[in-house]
Design an enzyme around this catalytic site. Structure first.
Site, short mmCIF file in Angstrom:
data_model
loop_
_atom_site.label_atom_id
_atom_site.label_comp_id
_atom_site.label_asym_id
_atom_site.label_seq_id
_atom_site.Cartn_x
_atom_site.Cartn_y
_atom_site.Cartn_z
NE ARG A 20 -2.50 -1.84 3.19
CZ ARG A 20 -3.01 -1.78 4.41
NH1 ARG A 20 -3.96 -1.02 4.85
NH2 ARG A 20 -2.36 -2.69 5.33
CB THR A 88 3.99 -12.34 11.82
OG1 THR A 88 2.82 -12.81 12.09
CG2 THR A 88 3.47 -10.94 11.21
CE LYS A 362 35.33 21.44 0.20
NZ LYS A 362 36.00 20.52 -1.06
CG ASN A 388 37.54 41.50 7.53
OD1 ASN A 388 36.44 41.17 8.05
ND2 ASN A 388 37.38 42.41 6.19
CB ALA A 391 32.72 41.92 -0.31
CG ASN A 397 38.77 24.25 -3.67
OD1 ASN A 397 38.12 24.67 -4.68
ND2 ASN A 397 38.28 23.66 -2.48
CB ALA A 436 40.64 45.31 -3.59
NE ARG A 453 45.44 46.82 -7.48
CZ ARG A 453 45.07 47.18 -6.31
NH1 ARG A 453 44.15 46.24 -5.62
NH2 ARG A 453 45.47 48.20 -5.76
#
Ligand code: UD1
Ligand code: CA
Length: 465
Positions: A20, A88, A362, A388, A391, A397, A436, A453
């Site tokens: 069922r 049973t 992770k 810190n 952003a 990785n 940055a 950069r």
């Protein structure tokens, strides 16, 4: 030897088809708040201190055996194939040859009762031992006893037998006390009764409940323990009954958290918490939250709205998890997770850490007072204290050619600038600063500034030309 020290084994009957359910998954492998029905039954019986479990399998036997091997390898479990399934009683007959040298108490239970706990089984075992019974049945009173085996008592209220629904007469059908199909037997005393079961009934099956009447006939002690709440012992037969059972377990869990642990669950109807979870006092769980698995949440936390917390998770006191997902990770105290964080498996995080919006982490080890506040992916990383992460910082990785994950080490007091990419494997020393927009491919010594950069050049009057 005192009666209490008699060895204890258990048998779980799980060979039936569960037609069922209309499912390709065996009935006992359906999920109930983060654990399969079978695991819940296994945990309930083994919590009584059983030395060995016997599980009778038939339909989808291989799938169930694989599941047991994968998830319950810590217990002594033997599976027994019942093919074909002739009832049973016939199911228990399959175990008998393996009990040749066993002398003790045998709990026998159906495998499809998701709300069964040791608290429900304990009174059955206690009654059995106190009464020195040969057969003890667990019964319960239900509002609608249709389809169940009815418990028959004589004028003195002694149990004298069990009659199956299909074999019962009108008078017997009125009985509201039903057989939960959970028993305690004295072995080997019942062995002869089991071997002598007959299938002369409407279903042509060997009925285990017939052992009750057999015991009475032999002059053996037959006892009964009545479970207070029938829902604790109910077997589920359809997906509708499955969802009822899940809801009931949720309600019981939230009631316990509220009354015993001092936890506020603002909207129980939209909150799903597994009974394995522990939550500290003054914590508030907001709507839309799912907490499944061995989750430990401290006191004074705010969890939700819409938090999903799964697996082996620890969240220390005074923390918050808002609109976020957390899997198999540990956090210290005073952490802030979310809104919109994805904490994947294997993180070990200190105190006062912030994992902010659109941040995925992770397999990270993170010290105290470190912030990853916005738009970052940090994976396979050891990250120190008081750092810190700016952003948009990404740890790159994954080496897609070698299909390898590389580690990143970031020290204490480090600041990474916005939109920096740290290409692992790389080590960044304490108090280093990443400018940055940098792409960091080489180690950065402590206290230094890494800039990688193009230098900015301004071309005068460019727009006017
Ligand atoms: C059984 C009881 C009934 C009781 C009810 C409670 C019998 C004859 N009847 O009925 O008195 O009120 O449970 O829920 O026992 N199984 C096997 N092999 C088989 C048949 C069943 O392993 O050959 C297993 C099933 O997987 C299941 C359990 O035994 O876990 C119960 O079987 P089910 O067919 O659901 O029994 P009911 O008709 O519900
Ligand atoms: Ca059943």
């Amino acid at each position: 030897m005192t009666e209490k020290q008699r060895p204890l084994r258990a048998v779980i009957l799980a060979a039936g088809q569960g037609k069922r359910m209309k499912s390709s998954t065996p009935k006992v492998l359906h999920d109930v708040l983060g654990l399969t029905i079978l695991s819940r039954v296994i945990n309930a019986v083994s919590a009584l201190g059983t030395e060995h479990l016997h599980i009778v399998v038939g339909h989808e036997a291989e799938q169930i055996k694989d599941f047991i091997a994968k998830h319950h390898s810590d217990l002594n479990i033997t599976t027994h194939l019942q093919q074909p399934q002739l009832g049973t009683g016939h199911a228990l007959m399959q175990v008998a040859p393996d009990l040749k040298s066993f002398k003790g108490d045998l709990i026998v239970t159906v495998g499809d009762a998701p709300l069964l706990t040791a608290d429900t089984l304990k009174p059955l075992l206690d009654t059995h031992r106190q009464d020195d019974a040969v057969v003890t049945i667990l019964s319960t009173i239900v509002p609608d006893s249709k389809n169940y085996g009815r418990v028959l008592r004589d004028a003195k209220q002694n149990v004298v037998g069990i009659v199956e629904d299909k074999d019962a007469n009108d008078e017997q059908r009125k009985v509201k006390e039903i057989n939960a199909a959970i028993y305690c037997f004295k072995w080997p005393e019942i062995e002869a009764g089991l071997a002598g079961l007959k299938n002369e009934n409407k279903q042509g099956e060997y009925y285990l409940p017939d052992l009750a009447e057999w015991a009475v006939g032999k002059g053996f002690k037959l006892s009964a323990s009545v479970a207070e709440d029938h829902r604790e012992v109910a077997g589920i037969n359809s997906r509708l009954e499955l969802s009822e059972a899940i809801r009931h377990l949720r309600d019981l869990t939230i009631e316990k958290l509220a009354l015993e642990s001092g936890v506020t669950v603002v909207d129980p109807q939209s909150t799903w918490i597994a009974p394995e979870a522990t939550i500290g006092q003054e914590t508030v769980v907001l709507p839309g939250t799912h907490i499944m698995g061995n989750v430990k949440i401290g006191g004074n936390c705010t969890i939700g709205p819409n938090a999903v917390i799964r697996g082996n998770v620890v969240i220390g006191a005074n923390s918050s998890v808002v609109l976020s997902m957390v899997v198999n990770s540990t956090f210290g105290e005073g952490c802030k997770i979310g809104p919109f964080s994805h904490v994947r498996e294997g993180n070990s995080v200190g105190n006062e850490v912030k994992v902010g919006n659109f941040v995925e982490i992770k397999k990270c080890t993170i010290g105290n007072n470190t912030n990853i506040s916005h738009l970052s992916y940090i994976g396979d990383t050891t990250l120190g204290s008081k750092s810190n992460i700016g952003a948009g910082t990404i740890t790159a990785n994954y080496d897609h050619l070698k299909k390898l994950k590389h580690n990143t080490v970031i020290g204490d007091g480090v600041a990474t600038g916005s939109n920096s990419v740290i290409v692992a494997p790389v080590t960044i020393g304490d108090r280093a600063v990443i400018a940055a927009g940098s792409v960091v491919t080489k180690d950065v010594p402590g206290s230094s500034l890494a800039v990688s950069r193009a230098r900015q050049t301004n071309i005068d009057g460019w727009s006017d030309r």
